[in-house]
Design an enzyme around this catalytic site. Structure first.
Site, PDB file in Angstrom:
ATOM      1  N   GLY A  78       0.834  -1.205   0.000  1.00 43.79           N
ATOM      2  CA  GLY A  78       0.000   0.000   0.000  1.00 43.79           C
ATOM      3  C   GLY A  78       0.866   1.252   0.000  1.00 43.79           C
ATOM      4  O   GLY A  78       1.846   1.330   0.744  1.00 43.79           O
ATOM      5  N   ARG A 124       0.948  -5.129  -5.058  1.00 51.61           N
ATOM      6  CA  ARG A 124       1.184  -6.279  -4.175  1.00 51.61           C
ATOM      7  C   ARG A 124       1.326  -7.450  -5.138  1.00 51.61           C
ATOM      8  O   ARG A 124       0.336  -7.962  -5.645  1.00 51.61           O
ATOM      9  CB  ARG A 124      -0.012  -6.498  -3.249  1.00 51.61           C
ATOM     10  CG  ARG A 124      -0.349  -5.308  -2.351  1.00 51.61           C
ATOM     11  CD  ARG A 124      -1.495  -5.659  -1.417  1.00 51.61           C
ATOM     12  NE  ARG A 124      -2.167  -4.480  -0.892  1.00 51.61           N
ATOM     13  CZ  ARG A 124      -1.779  -3.798   0.189  1.00 51.61           C
ATOM     14  NH1 ARG A 124      -0.715  -4.157   0.845  1.00 51.61           N
ATOM     15  NH2 ARG A 124      -2.465  -2.744   0.610  1.00 51.61           N
ATOM     16  N   ASP A 146       5.008  -4.688   5.978  1.00 52.55           N
ATOM     17  CA  ASP A 146       5.189  -6.079   6.363  1.00 52.55           C
ATOM     18  C   ASP A 146       5.400  -7.051   5.176  1.00 52.55           C
ATOM     19  O   ASP A 146       6.382  -7.794   5.135  1.00 52.55           O
ATOM     20  CB  ASP A 146       3.911  -6.458   7.122  1.00 52.55           C
ATOM     21  CG  ASP A 146       4.030  -7.741   7.855  1.00 52.55           C
ATOM     22  OD1 ASP A 146       4.658  -7.746   8.918  1.00 52.55           O
ATOM     23  OD2 ASP A 146       3.502  -8.751   7.355  1.00 52.55           O
ATOM     24  N   THR A 174       4.532   2.673   5.410  1.00 53.58           N
ATOM     25  CA  THR A 174       3.153   2.184   5.550  1.00 53.58           C
ATOM     26  C   THR A 174       2.401   3.103   6.507  1.00 53.58           C
ATOM     27  O   THR A 174       2.992   3.602   7.465  1.00 53.58           O
ATOM     28  CB  THR A 174       3.099   0.732   6.084  1.00 53.58           C
ATOM     29  OG1 THR A 174       1.757   0.449   6.530  1.00 53.58           O
ATOM     30  CG2 THR A 174       4.030   0.475   7.258  1.00 53.58           C
ATOM     31  N   ASP A 232       0.167   2.068   8.453  1.00 53.00           N
ATOM     32  CA  ASP A 232      -0.342   1.252   9.570  1.00 53.00           C
ATOM     33  C   ASP A 232       0.477   1.333  10.856  1.00 53.00           C
ATOM     34  O   ASP A 232      -0.013   0.967  11.917  1.00 53.00           O
ATOM     35  CB  ASP A 232      -0.426  -0.224   9.146  1.00 53.00           C
ATOM     36  CG  ASP A 232      -1.513  -0.463   8.118  1.00 53.00           C
ATOM     37  OD1 ASP A 232      -2.400   0.397   7.988  1.00 53.00           O
ATOM     38  OD2 ASP A 232      -1.466  -1.499   7.439  1.00 53.00           O
ATOM     39  N   ASP A 283       2.727  -0.610  11.899  1.00 55.54           N
ATOM     40  CA  ASP A 283       2.695  -1.932  12.533  1.00 55.54           C
ATOM     41  C   ASP A 283       4.026  -2.685  12.410  1.00 55.54           C
ATOM     42  O   ASP A 283       4.046  -3.912  12.427  1.00 55.54           O
ATOM     43  CB  ASP A 283       1.563  -2.776  11.929  1.00 55.54           C
ATOM     44  CG  ASP A 283       1.680  -2.907  10.421  1.00 55.54           C
ATOM     45  OD1 ASP A 283       2.560  -2.253   9.825  1.00 55.54           O
ATOM     46  OD2 ASP A 283       0.887  -3.659   9.840  1.00 55.54           O
ATOM     47  N   ARG A 296      -5.842  -3.446   8.684  1.00 50.52           N
ATOM     48  CA  ARG A 296      -6.384  -4.794   8.478  1.00 50.52           C
ATOM     49  C   ARG A 296      -6.063  -5.698   9.654  1.00 50.52           C
ATOM     50  O   ARG A 296      -6.888  -6.464  10.103  1.00 50.52           O
ATOM     51  CB  ARG A 296      -5.800  -5.353   7.179  1.00 50.52           C
ATOM     52  CG  ARG A 296      -6.648  -6.370   6.536  1.00 50.52           C
ATOM     53  CD  ARG A 296      -6.162  -6.763   5.166  1.00 50.52           C
ATOM     54  NE  ARG A 296      -4.852  -6.252   4.807  1.00 50.52           N
ATOM     55  CZ  ARG A 296      -4.493  -5.944   3.578  1.00 50.52           C
ATOM     56  NH1 ARG A 296      -5.366  -6.038   2.608  1.00 50.52           N
ATOM     57  NH2 ARG A 296      -3.277  -5.537   3.304  1.00 50.52           N
TER      58      ARG A 296
HETATM   59  O1  F6P Z   1      -1.302  -1.835   4.488  1.00 54.01           O
HETATM   60  C1  F6P Z   1      -1.872  -0.587   4.405  1.00 54.01           C
HETATM   61  C2  F6P Z   1      -3.355  -0.670   4.218  1.00 54.01           C
HETATM   62  O2  F6P Z   1      -3.777   0.655   4.065  1.00 54.01           O
HETATM   63  C3  F6P Z   1      -4.172  -1.368   5.292  1.00 54.01           C
HETATM   64  O3  F6P Z   1      -4.418  -0.597   6.427  1.00 54.01           O
HETATM   65  C4  F6P Z   1      -5.427  -1.700   4.531  1.00 54.01           C
HETATM   66  O4  F6P Z   1      -6.100  -2.766   5.133  1.00 54.01           O
HETATM   67  C5  F6P Z   1      -4.907  -2.070   3.195  1.00 54.01           C
HETATM   68  O5  F6P Z   1      -3.701  -1.342   3.029  1.00 54.01           O
HETATM   69  C6  F6P Z   1      -5.821  -1.809   2.033  1.00 54.01           C
HETATM   70  O6  F6P Z   1      -5.210  -2.228   0.874  1.00 54.01           O
HETATM   71  P1  F6P Z   1      -5.739  -2.021  -0.607  1.00 54.01           P
HETATM   72  O7  F6P Z   1      -5.442  -0.617  -1.002  1.00 54.01           O
HETATM   73  O8  F6P Z   1      -4.984  -3.013  -1.405  1.00 54.01           O
HETATM   74  O9  F6P Z   1      -7.215  -2.273  -0.561  1.00 54.01           O
END
Ligand code: F6P
Length: 326
Positions: free
Chosen positions: A14, A75, A106, A129, A131, A133, A175
């Site tokens: 992300g 991804r 991660d 990120t 997050d 995390d 998430r």
């Molecule tokens: O990893 C970052 C994040 O923003 C998470 O908090 C979220 O769940 C996810 O990416 C959403 O990803 P995507 O943009 O692929 O839907």
């Protein structure tokens, strides 16, 4: 280890505000150290597809203030396969790239770790990120901007909650981690914060709301992380309404507005300092590690340790937030 003359840089997973500031810092420090810099588009997928471009000092001009990533991001599922990683390695060899700088979270570091073990290839990481995390840094690049975006949005929603005597259930990103929910919840004075790190019992939540009601609160804000075990904002609202209909409830899912926008000064500075130190550390022989800042010190944490399950939340903060919202 082969002498490093040319590095590749990519952003993966992300996007997060400040990734561009990190690209700029890495590229310019590397150029200052007489290295060649190759930008790789779309993360590991671009590595597999050979989607490369040369980066010069001017290629990274005027990006420190921009959200997203000029190198784009994906991804990649192909990189999870042995065949995909083989193609990636062949492309690195073909382009004489001796080391990689990866910016992501991660999933990015898990991929980097498998690859570097498989091919004994030097990789160093930057925590990008929203997050927050990752273990090995107080803050990840993008987290501060995301929190400020959430706070601005919740403050606006609070106006309506207050004017109309409503209870708003606001879902934020995360998430598997509740750091965005926790910090933004404290900053906005949320009545309750629901995070995956702590089990959510709807009966307890309803008891709290009844208590608030009995103390003449006529409106409220519940912040719920998308990964909370309650099932998210819609589920929380449904269960509250089933059992307690004193509040008129509304739901807001903040979604991807949390990932975009111009990075805060804090994210720009963090990305710049970590970007610079990443190149210096790489030339000093460090690899297989993520750069981070802990108590103002730059530290390097092995990829396998940096990944999210090692980062613990201070659950006491949830209790403090609740007391302050009484
Ligand atoms: O990893 C970052 C994040 O923003 C998470 O908090 C979220 O769940 C996810 O990416 C959403 O990803 P995507 O943009 O692929 O839907």
């Amino acid at each position: 280890m082969k002498k490093i003359k040319k590095i590749g840089i990519l952003t993966s997973g992300g996007d997060s505000p400040g990734m561009n500031a990190a690209i700029r810092a890495v590229a310019r420090t590397a150029i200052h150290q007489n290295l060649e810099v190759c930008g790789i588009y779309r993360g590991y997928q671009g590595l597999i597809n050979g989607d490369f471009t040369s980066l010069h000092s001017r290629s990274v001009s005027n990006i420190i203030q921009r959200g997203g990533t000029i190198l784009k991001s994906t991804r990649s599922t192909e990189f999870m396969s042995v065949e995909g990683r083989k193609k990636a390695y062949d492309n690195l060899m073909k382009n004489n790239i001796n080391a990689l700088v990866v910016i992501g979270g991660d999933g990015t570091f898990r991929g980097a770790n498998i690859f570097r073990i498989e091919y004994d290839f030097p990789i160093i990481g930057l925590p990008g990120t929203i997050d927050n995390d990752l273990y090995g840094t107080d803050f990840t690049i993008g987290y501060d901007t995301a929190i400020n975006t959430v706070v601005e949005a919740v403050d606006k929603i609070r106006d309506t909650a207050d004017s109309h005597d409503r209870l708003f259930i606001i879902e934020v990103m995360g998430r598997d981690a509740g750091f965005i929910a926790l910090r933004s919840g404290i900053a906005t004075g949320a009545e309750k914060i629901l995070v995956p790190e702590s089990p959510t019992y709807i009966n307890n939540l309803i008891r709290l709301l009844q208590h608030d009601w009995s103390k003449n609160k006529t409106s409220g804000i519940i912040i719920v992380a998308e990964g909370d075990d309650s099932g998210g904002a819609f589920e929380v609202a449904r269960k509250i309404n089933e059992n307690f209909d004193f509040f008129d409830t509304r739901i807001t899912i903040l979604g991807h507005i949390q990932r975009g926008g111009s990075p805060t000064a804090m994210d720009r500075v963090l990305a710049s300092i970590l970007g610079y130190n990443t190149i210096i550390a790489l030339l000093d022989g460090q690899h297989g590690v993520m750069a981070g800042q802990v108590n103002k010190e730059i530290i390097f944490t092995p990829f396998e340790k940096s990944i999210k399950h090692n980062r613990k939340m201070n659950l006491k903060l949830l209790e403090i937030a609740r007391i302050l919202a009484l």
